[in-house]
Design a protein around this motif. Structure first.
Motif, PDB file in Angstrom:
ATOM      1  N   VAL A   1       0.845  -1.200   0.000  1.00  0.00           N
ATOM      2  CA  VAL A   1       0.000   0.000   0.000  1.00  0.00           C
ATOM      3  C   VAL A   1       0.878   1.247   0.000  1.00  0.00           C
ATOM      4  O   VAL A   1       2.056   1.195   0.358  1.00  0.00           O
ATOM      5  CB  VAL A   1      -0.956   0.044   1.229  1.00  0.00           C
ATOM      6  N   SER A   2       0.282   2.358  -0.378  1.00  0.00           N
ATOM      7  CA  SER A   2       0.973   3.644  -0.336  1.00  0.00           C
ATOM      8  C   SER A   2       0.579   4.352   0.946  1.00  0.00           C
ATOM      9  O   SER A   2      -0.528   4.166   1.452  1.00  0.00           O
ATOM     10  CB  SER A   2       0.562   4.483  -1.549  1.00  0.00           C
TER      11      SER A   2
ATOM     12  N   ASP B   1      -2.712   5.981   1.004  1.00  0.00           N
ATOM     13  CA  ASP B   1      -3.931   5.158   1.099  1.00  0.00           C
ATOM     14  C   ASP B   1      -4.433   5.029   2.535  1.00  0.00           C
ATOM     15  O   ASP B   1      -5.565   4.602   2.772  1.00  0.00           O
ATOM     16  CB  ASP B   1      -3.669   3.730   0.578  1.00  0.00           C
TER      17      ASP B   1
END
Length: 368
Positions: A71-72, A75
């Motif tokens: 994930v970033s 996010d």
């Protein structure tokens, strides 16, 4: 489920830099950088060394967790961090990092309680916690019996250690037996080859007039040290495996006996065990045996989730988001003696001018 909160948790209360990422009750990443080797030659954790190690490990560990989770940082729905209890300097590193990430990303910040996090981590393994939850937390810094009707807002202390915590006793006896640091894993290993009934060590606070749910391991520690010393003074060989097994049995006997009694007294039909000492194989076995006999369901996370980790902090943070608990503000500070009755710290209520100014300029970014 994409609509479940995605939360990153930071844990730096002692010597483990833990960063976890969860989505709801699903664990996505649990990155840990330990500085235990740096403390081994001192026979215990040195706060200054732990703080510096956290500082060096923080950014790489966060980046590793994000990569592992796929994930970033953008996010994320929130950043959770252990605000206490723990070592003041170590906590400050984690809290400062969490505030920086929350501010830079415009995400809500949740300062949470280390002990409540140890309870909440079980959701990642066995699903939502029953309400109320009875929890026995045993580690190097604390031994507590807690009743949690609501893990995000209502945690009640039933009993605690009045002197040495269980994990602390393991470390001290390991030192007496020249087994090195940390003591828990090596005593557990040697005890499997020893006789737990070889030596009748005392069971602290188990008399009829003693507090029903409090613990004391100082007398046990002294009794073991004196027994070993007497053997050495007599020029006899110390049966290390039997001492380890008998000492360990005395600790886990008291822990499980009191925990099962608390469940019965409070009418709770399950028990959750957490904290670093919950990784102990004999504690797990005896708890299972006694809970089964009493008709109590036992919940114990796998060993990697019992020791300090970021996943437990993220788990509690995700629960805070899911239940719409108020976020902390950027005036959040580390509290080395944060009471367990405060599962999270909603925000700073002081009137420090600089803090108020910081809140004003950051509020739009943080809560948009």
């Amino acid at each position: 489920m994409a609509d479940e909160p995605l939360v990153l948790g930071i844990e730096t209360s002692c010597d483990e830099t833990g960063v976890g990422i969860v989505r709801g009750t699903t664990l996505l990443a649990n990155a840990v950088a330990s500085s235990v080797d740096a403390h081994a030659r001192f026979g215990g954790v040195v706060p200054e060394i732990a703080s510096r190690a956290h500082l060096e490990a923080m950014v790489p560990t966060i980046e590793r967790a994000l990569k592992d989770a796929g994930v970033s940082a953008r996010d994320l729905d929130g950043i959770a961090v252990t605000a206490g209890p723990g070592l003041a300097g170590a906590l400050l590193v984690g809290v400062s990092a969490a505030k920086a990430y929350a501010y830079a990303l415009g995400k809500p910040l949740y300062g949470v309680n280390h002990l409540a996090s140890h309870i909440c981590v079980d959701q990642l393994e066995h699903g939502p916690l029953p309400e109320p939850t009875m929890a026995l937390l045993v580690s190097g810094g604390h031994s507590s019996l807690l009743l949690a009707p609501d893990i995000t807002s209502d945690v009640r202390p039933m009993g605690a250690t009045i002197d040495d915590a269980a994990g602390e006793a393991f470390d001290k006896i390991a030192r007496v037996l020249n087994l090195g640091f940390p003591g828990g894993p090596v005593i557990d290993r040697l005890a499997r080859e020893g006789d737990p009934s070889a030596i009748a060590f005392p069971r602290g606070l188990t008399g009829p007039r003693d507090p029903a749910y409090d613990f004391s391991f100082s007398g046990l520690k002294t009794a073991v040290a004196r027994w070993v010393e007497a053997k050495r003074n007599a020029g006899e060989e110390v049966p290390v495996r039997d001492v380890a097994a008998s000492f360990q049995e005395a600790v886990v006997d008291v822990l499980t006996r009191k925990a099962v009694r608390a469940c019965k007294d409070q009418g709770v039909d399950h028990l959750m065990i957490g904290g670093g000492v919950a990784a102990n194989s004999r504690l797990r076995a005896l708890a299972e045996e006694r809970c089964e006999r009493a008709g109590i369901r036992l919940r114990v996370p796998r060993p990697g989730l019992c020791t300090d980790n970021g996943a437990m902090v993220a788990a509690l943070g995700a629960e805070m988001v899911a239940r719409n608990r108020p976020a902390s503000d950027l005036g959040l500070s580390a509290d080395s003696s944060l009471p367990v009755t405060d599962p999270h710290v909603p925000g700073s209520h002081g009137h420090d001018h600089d803090h108020d100014h910081l809140h004003e300029i950051s509020k739009e970014n943080l809560y948009s």
